[in-house]
Design a protein around this motif. Structure first.
Motif, mmCIF file in Angstrom:
data_model
loop_
_atom_site.group_PDB
_atom_site.id
_atom_site.type_symbol
_atom_site.label_atom_id
_atom_site.label_comp_id
_atom_site.label_asym_id
_atom_site.label_seq_id
_atom_site.Cartn_x
_atom_site.Cartn_y
_atom_site.Cartn_z
ATOM 1 N N GLY A 134 93.666 41.915 35.692
ATOM 2 C CA GLY A 134 94.046 40.512 35.750
ATOM 3 C C GLY A 134 93.076 39.633 36.524
ATOM 4 N N TRP A 135 92.719 40.066 37.741
ATOM 5 C CA TRP A 135 91.759 39.276 38.507
ATOM 6 C C TRP A 135 90.429 39.182 37.768
ATOM 7 C CZ3 TRP A 135 87.015 41.127 39.774
ATOM 8 C CH2 TRP A 135 86.833 42.517 39.750
ATOM 9 N N ALA A 136 90.058 40.267 37.071
ATOM 10 C CA ALA A 136 88.753 40.345 36.427
ATOM 11 C C ALA A 136 88.617 39.338 35.289
ATOM 12 C CB ALA A 136 88.500 41.759 35.918
ATOM 13 N N VAL A 137 89.673 39.157 34.480
ATOM 14 C CA VAL A 137 89.544 38.202 33.379
ATOM 15 C C VAL A 137 89.448 36.777 33.916
ATOM 16 C CG1 VAL A 137 90.651 39.718 31.705
ATOM 17 C CG2 VAL A 137 92.039 38.043 32.929
ATOM 18 N N PHE A 138 90.127 36.493 35.024
ATOM 19 C CA PHE A 138 89.973 35.171 35.641
ATOM 20 C C PHE A 138 88.533 34.960 36.102
ATOM 21 C CE2 PHE A 138 94.463 34.513 35.500
ATOM 22 C CZ PHE A 138 94.646 33.146 35.685
ATOM 23 N N ARG A 139 87.932 35.984 36.659
ATOM 24 C CA ARG A 139 86.530 35.857 37.101
ATOM 25 C C ARG A 139 85.598 35.679 35.899
ATOM 26 N NH1 ARG A 139 84.376 34.057 40.029
ATOM 27 N NH2 ARG A 139 82.761 35.520 40.695
ATOM 28 N N LEU A 140 85.908 36.322 34.791
ATOM 29 C CA LEU A 140 85.093 36.118 33.588
ATOM 30 C C LEU A 140 85.194 34.684 33.087
ATOM 31 C CD1 LEU A 140 85.815 39.401 31.597
ATOM 32 C CD2 LEU A 140 83.627 38.707 32.583
ATOM 33 N N GLY A 141 86.342 34.059 33.302
ATOM 34 C CA GLY A 141 86.554 32.696 32.834
ATOM 35 C C GLY A 141 86.223 31.630 33.856
#
Length: 248
Positions: A134-141
């Motif tokens: 979850g945190w990772a997809v926010f960082r990708l965006g």
């Protein structure tokens, strides 16, 4: 913030994954589908890229979204023995040590690099992650990426997510939020709900009453209530990416 036993307990789904194993940069990767234009990257949870549920989800998304779906290994080859964990036996698993070995700071560069490679290969790229992912997809965006690494993100019961991650998001966001989730607390849910609406990006928020952390991807498919939540969450993600990643 660190993981808890809620991040690893759950159920393994029935079914046999049908994808292939390859490489994405230096990472092993499970691949389903073969659309040259549209890709979705799944950021796995703490049970890793070999967890059958994650691979079955990749197969399903590839079919329903008409995308090439990538499920890379971001744990450097370390595979968690899921059998005792999903049975509730944590006696031989040190969650704290595991989370230190595979921290946000350690893994983020690999995740960014994988997305950059997919951006070069495909016209549209989405990212979805449950729990650890979850945190990772926010960082990708995040707005720091110009041009964006991904065109849209989706997450269910995210872990390790911070207010700053939410503040910085700059691509369309889907949040799949169980009612009972101490990793994605009521306070953080409210913050995300209010903040993302002001970010100028498309935003889809789904609330799942009675569902616990992990229940959208590790629920028991034999229990009608949990199965329904998983089906609705998956259908929501399919609809979301079909709208964003394909020209209407």
């Amino acid at each position: 913030m660190s993981y808890s036993e809620c991040c690893v307990k759950g159920f393994a789904w029935d079914g046999t994954p049908t994808g292939t194993i390859s490489k994405l940069n230096d990472n092993d990767v499970y691949i389903a589908g073969d659309n040259p234009d549209v890709a979705v990257m799944i950021i796995h949870d703490i049970l890793g890229w070999t967890f059958p549920n994650a691979r079955l989800l990749a197969d399903h998304l590839a079919r329903e979204i008409n995308a090439t779906v990538y499920l890379p290994d971001f744990f450097a080859g370390e595979v968690v023995d899921m059998v005792p964990l999903i049975a509730g036996d944590f006696s031989n698993f040190d969650i704290k040590a595991f989370s230190e070995r595979h921290s946000r700071a350690a893994i983020e560069p690999e995740i960014f690099a994988a997305a950059r490679t997919l951006r070069q290969k495909h016209k549209k790229v989405g990212a979805i992650g449950y729990c650890f992912g979850g945190w990772a997809v926010f960082r990708l965006g995040a707005k720091e990426h110009n041009p964006p690494l991904v065109d849209a993100i989706s997450t269910g019961h995210p872990s390790l997510l911070t207010k700053n991650d939410i503040d910085e998001v700059a691509v369309p966001v889907q949040l799949l939020a169980p009612e009972n989730d101490f990793m994605f607390s009521s306070e953080l849910k409210s913050y995300a709900f209010e903040t993302i609406q002001k970010a100028g990006v498309e935003f889809d928020y789904r609330h799942f009453p009675g569902v616990e952390h992990g229940g959208l991807v590790r629920g028991n498919e034999k229990l009608p209530g949990e199965r329904l939540a998983m089906v609705r969450a998956t259908n929501s993600a399919v609809g979301w990416f079909n709208q964003i990643l394909h020209d209407l």
